[in-house]
Enzyme design. Sequence first.
Site, mmCIF file in Angstrom:
data_model
loop_
_atom_site.group_PDB
_atom_site.id
_atom_site.type_symbol
_atom_site.label_atom_id
_atom_site.label_comp_id
_atom_site.label_asym_id
_atom_site.label_seq_id
_atom_site.Cartn_x
_atom_site.Cartn_y
_atom_site.Cartn_z
ATOM 1 N N SER A 245 -7.012 30.738 20.220
ATOM 2 C CA SER A 245 -8.084 29.751 20.305
ATOM 3 C C SER A 245 -7.456 28.371 20.176
ATOM 4 O O SER A 245 -6.328 28.233 19.681
ATOM 5 C CB SER A 245 -9.064 29.959 19.141
ATOM 6 O OG SER A 245 -9.931 28.854 18.995
ATOM 7 N N TYR B 266 -11.083 31.564 10.207
ATOM 8 C CA TYR B 266 -10.857 31.634 11.663
ATOM 9 C C TYR B 266 -9.596 30.855 12.037
ATOM 10 O O TYR B 266 -8.744 31.349 12.785
ATOM 11 C CB TYR B 266 -12.092 31.070 12.368
ATOM 12 C CG TYR B 266 -12.119 31.254 13.866
ATOM 13 C CD1 TYR B 266 -12.557 32.455 14.426
ATOM 14 C CD2 TYR B 266 -11.732 30.233 14.726
ATOM 15 C CE1 TYR B 266 -12.613 32.629 15.806
ATOM 16 C CE2 TYR B 266 -11.784 30.395 16.099
ATOM 17 C CZ TYR B 266 -12.224 31.593 16.635
ATOM 18 O OH TYR B 266 -12.267 31.748 18.001
HETATM 19 P P1 NAD Z 1 -18.084 37.866 21.759
HETATM 20 O O1 NAD Z 1 -18.825 37.914 20.465
HETATM 21 O O2 NAD Z 1 -18.816 37.637 23.027
HETATM 22 O O3 NAD Z 1 -17.212 39.187 21.937
HETATM 23 C C1 NAD Z 1 -16.484 39.743 20.886
HETATM 24 C C2 NAD Z 1 -16.072 41.134 21.265
HETATM 25 O O4 NAD Z 1 -15.351 41.696 20.152
HETATM 26 C C3 NAD Z 1 -17.251 42.061 21.521
HETATM 27 O O5 NAD Z 1 -16.903 42.990 22.526
HETATM 28 C C4 NAD Z 1 -17.422 42.777 20.187
HETATM 29 O O6 NAD Z 1 -18.056 44.045 20.297
HETATM 30 C C5 NAD Z 1 -15.978 42.912 19.783
HETATM 31 N N1 NAD Z 1 -15.788 43.121 18.355
HETATM 32 C C6 NAD Z 1 -16.233 42.368 17.324
HETATM 33 N N2 NAD Z 1 -15.864 42.932 16.163
HETATM 34 C C7 NAD Z 1 -15.181 44.045 16.471
HETATM 35 C C8 NAD Z 1 -14.548 45.042 15.714
HETATM 36 N N3 NAD Z 1 -14.560 45.040 14.368
HETATM 37 N N4 NAD Z 1 -13.945 46.061 16.361
HETATM 38 C C9 NAD Z 1 -13.943 46.116 17.718
HETATM 39 N N5 NAD Z 1 -14.515 45.194 18.479
HETATM 40 C C10 NAD Z 1 -15.135 44.173 17.862
HETATM 41 O O7 NAD Z 1 -16.978 36.749 21.515
HETATM 42 P P2 NAD Z 1 -16.024 35.928 22.502
HETATM 43 O O8 NAD Z 1 -16.411 34.526 22.408
HETATM 44 O O9 NAD Z 1 -15.914 36.598 23.829
HETATM 45 O O10 NAD Z 1 -14.650 36.073 21.708
HETATM 46 C C11 NAD Z 1 -13.554 36.846 22.149
HETATM 47 C C12 NAD Z 1 -12.281 36.270 21.570
HETATM 48 O O11 NAD Z 1 -12.106 34.940 22.060
HETATM 49 C C13 NAD Z 1 -12.286 36.155 20.043
HETATM 50 O O12 NAD Z 1 -11.005 36.486 19.543
HETATM 51 C C14 NAD Z 1 -12.592 34.696 19.815
HETATM 52 O O13 NAD Z 1 -12.085 34.245 18.588
HETATM 53 C C15 NAD Z 1 -11.870 34.071 20.984
HETATM 54 N N6 NAD Z 1 -12.306 32.730 21.335
HETATM 55 C C16 NAD Z 1 -13.600 32.480 21.701
HETATM 56 C C17 NAD Z 1 -13.954 31.177 22.032
HETATM 57 C C18 NAD Z 1 -15.342 30.824 22.459
HETATM 58 O O14 NAD Z 1 -15.622 29.629 22.596
HETATM 59 N N7 NAD Z 1 -16.213 31.774 22.724
HETATM 60 C C19 NAD Z 1 -13.014 30.155 21.989
HETATM 61 C C20 NAD Z 1 -11.723 30.449 21.600
HETATM 62 C C21 NAD Z 1 -11.381 31.742 21.292
#
Ligand code: NAD
Length: 259
Positions: free
Chosen positions: A141, A154
């Site tokens: 991130s 985080y």
């Molecule tokens: P999201 O909530 O849409 O998806 C998260 C996914 O992780 C889902 O499939 C969920 O079922 C799964 N998950 C959560 N806890 C879990 C567990 N204990 N075991 C197995 N699976 C689990 O979130 P997202 O925004 O797509 O995030 C995905 C990644 O991207 C994360 O690591 C997040 O930190 C990172 N990220 C997101 C953003 C953003 O702006 N959305 C920015 C930077 C980084």
Amino acid sequence: MLEHKTALVTGSTSGIGLGIAKALARQGANLLLNGFGDVDAARAEVAAVARPGAKIAHHGADMSRPAEIESMLALARAEFGGVDVLVNNAGIQHVAPVEDFPPEKWDAIIAINLSSAFHTTRLALPHMKARNWGRVINVASTHGLVASAQKSAYVASKHGIVGFTKAVALETATSGVTVNAICPGWVLTPLVRKQIDDRAARDGIAAEQAQRDLLGEKQPSLQFTTPEQLGELAVFLCSAAADNIRGAAFNVDGGWTAQ
Ligand code: NAD
């Protein structure tokens, strides 16, 4: 490009992970999906763009539990012959000042966002090294590079995974296995939708205004990065052009970290 390769994308039932899984499937990869929620819908989205005959499976390992991660990697070996492209993407967020931060939330964030990548990587690497080809792509991130208040766990987990990426990239530097991180800024997924809704409630404003405020505060482009864009970056990292990109952290953040 990825025919005969198997990709494991953790947390691929939603958001960024689903976007990356679809992009890899479009390149012909077999897919092992992971994550909670509507598994059938995610599987159908991936199947719709996959190579005919590609294998698509799902394992519901809770990424905070090492024993379940071991069982997922055992399935990958038994059913797919091993993992060639490992995308460590599963992640959660909790927003609170450090003195109010629930210890169990701290532990869960470190386990899911950071330690899970240690377990998947240690279990997937032997197969990659034996084939002298592999890709580990860690979805970190912007918060792996800079901090924001109220996100201590985080930010710690994401700085941790950027460091982990560099260490494993060095350990594999003379092999055909590369290890890199992707550092998105804001992406409009359920994880961020919750932060927008919380912000709207806190400030007593409409969700649209909260969304504009959220972007305006940090992301100069005033646009969200999309899961599709991140999927295409993952595809590039799997290409031969990326053979010598090692230990890098790609910010895809609309200028956030340029400030
Ligand atoms: P999201 O909530 O849409 O998806 C998260 C996914 O992780 C889902 O499939 C969920 O079922 C799964 N998950 C959560 N806890 C879990 C567990 N204990 N075991 C197995 N699976 C689990 O979130 P997202 O925004 O797509 O995030 C995905 C990644 O991207 C994360 O690591 C997040 O930190 C990172 N990220 C997101 C953003 C953003 O702006 N959305 C920015 C930077 C980084």
